[in-house]
Scaffold this active site. Sequence first.
Site, PDB file in Angstrom:
ATOM      1  N   ASP A 306       0.830  -1.192   0.000  1.00 12.27           N
ATOM      2  CA  ASP A 306       0.000   0.000   0.000  1.00 12.27           C
ATOM      3  C   ASP A 306       0.879   1.262   0.000  1.00 12.27           C
ATOM      4  O   ASP A 306       1.952   1.284   0.603  1.00 12.27           O
ATOM      5  CB  ASP A 306      -0.907  -0.019   1.229  1.00 12.27           C
ATOM      6  CG  ASP A 306      -2.035   0.987   1.150  1.00 12.27           C
ATOM      7  OD1 ASP A 306      -2.751   0.988   0.143  1.00 12.27           O
ATOM      8  OD2 ASP A 306      -2.196   1.762   2.109  1.00 12.27           O
ATOM      9  N   GLU A 353       1.000  -0.446  -5.215  1.00  9.03           N
ATOM     10  CA  GLU A 353      -0.177   0.436  -5.170  1.00  9.03           C
ATOM     11  C   GLU A 353       0.311   1.840  -5.508  1.00  9.03           C
ATOM     12  O   GLU A 353       0.769   2.592  -4.635  1.00  9.03           O
ATOM     13  CB  GLU A 353      -0.825   0.373  -3.784  1.00  9.03           C
ATOM     14  CG  GLU A 353      -2.182   1.083  -3.698  1.00  9.03           C
ATOM     15  CD  GLU A 353      -2.060   2.547  -3.355  1.00  9.03           C
ATOM     16  OE1 GLU A 353      -2.184   3.390  -4.280  1.00  9.03           O
ATOM     17  OE2 GLU A 353      -1.850   2.868  -2.186  1.00  9.03           O
ATOM     18  N   ASP A 406     -11.165   1.082  -0.953  1.00 11.22           N
ATOM     19  CA  ASP A 406     -11.297   2.492  -0.588  1.00 11.22           C
ATOM     20  C   ASP A 406     -12.263   3.259  -1.491  1.00 11.22           C
ATOM     21  O   ASP A 406     -12.515   4.438  -1.257  1.00 11.22           O
ATOM     22  CB  ASP A 406      -9.929   3.186  -0.652  1.00 11.22           C
ATOM     23  CG  ASP A 406      -9.054   2.867   0.544  1.00 11.22           C
ATOM     24  OD1 ASP A 406      -9.599   2.527   1.616  1.00 11.22           O
ATOM     25  OD2 ASP A 406      -7.819   2.957   0.415  1.00 11.22           O
TER      26      ASP A 406
END
Length: 506
Positions: A306, A353, A406
């Site tokens: 991430d 990401e 998200d």
Amino acid sequence: MATKTKKSKKGSRRQSGILLPISSIPSKYGIGGFSREAYAFVDFLEAAGQKLWQILPLGPTSYGDSPYQSFSTFAGNPYYIDLEALIREGYLTEEECEAVDYGSNPSYVDYEKIWLTRFKLLRKAYERAREDGLLQEQDYLEFAKENQDWLADYALYMAVKSHFQYVCWVEWDEDIRLRKPGALKKYREELAEEIGFYQFQQYLFASQWKALKAYANEKGIRIVGDIPIYVAFDSADTWANPELFQLDQNNMPIGVAGCPPDSFSITGQLWGNPLYRWEYHRETGYAWWISRIAYCYRLYDVVRIDHFRGFESYWFVPYGDETAEGGHWVKGPGYDLFRALKESLGDLDVIAEDLGFLTKEVIALVKKTGYPGMKILQFGFGDGADNAYLPHNYPCNCIVYTGTHDNETMLGWYKNADARTRRSAKKYMDIRGSRDIPWYFIRAAFASVADTAVIPMQDYLCLDNAGRINTPSTLGGNWELRMLPEAATPELAGRIRELAETYGRA
């Protein structure tokens, strides 16, 4: 996908998978876990012709219930331990498990009820397992030995945290807060039973997850894990290893992590995580990172990292600021870290990401690593044909998602899109009706040249934003989605398989 992706006889690397957190799996006991329903979902993935199951971070969640703010980057979430397995093993009774209130809504995780009840059941199991001699068995002792680098500190941290009524470690007595040798010895002795309880939870978690992952791998399903770039401040990692982070002489943060203001948040995002002392990591040959990533590949087959852009430059927010507006960019380790990982661990299956504000330096770093980046279909519409998130602009070495955990669900996004964006999407997708809107986007993802397509389960189920997992920068109402038991039907699996076969991903 990345360097280790298996190719078919014709050399194809095309594949697809489904994004569904462990917590969202149906279960009898309030939250998804490593139960028979998880095994049934693996069977569903196989029937649907899928090769990947992407999950969210597996760590024990703290306040706010976010898997991205965990008490440990190594430990597992005890909520996922299968209670039915403990019943079979004689450590709990069915009556004890059935008597607990887990909440009445099968599509919702009531974290408060889970917090108030789950550890009481696990403590009963611990006491019976200890009386039964489990803690002296070879498997248990080997587990403790193999994981001693993090397990001892984590179990002590949680035991002391419990002792101090779960306040953050900076509010503990100074001697144990600063890990003075006498205090460490004192609490290890006084809290020995509590420490044993937390080690027992990790043994159960690891044993059950290992079995579930093995089952998935036998079915040809690879697990895509997800790790946050940062660790939580209120964590065993920060307390036990303050030298890794930008902390002052009292182990308080100098600066914290976040994101600058953008179109999504005019004040930026203030995450509050401690920032790494990259010069220290460089001096130690990135030993902690090598240990962390190596451990990830004991849990997962592929790792999504991430906020990958934070390795090139990270947003430094002075500690104490109430928003992220006053932050500034600071250079990160860049490719030096990934060179060290490759030299130590070899070629790794990593997903970068690479969303958000991307500079040419960030783009160059992702390209140099060779890791596939991410393409989000929801970001593709309304800005013209050269938008990098439109399928005709994808490189092969990328992962396409309709949306992530998200984002809004695909149906929710479509309903809420402004007129220009929706018009753009309808024209591009050739949408001619009002039914099964998400499937137009799923088909576009599958048809693209992207090596890998991953679709959130909510989009296959055509859920609106009631099925959204997380809304960034908000508190409450997140991470609560549970899939209903009857949702993953054979008919749905067949429809997904047909699509995967049509586009060479099955």
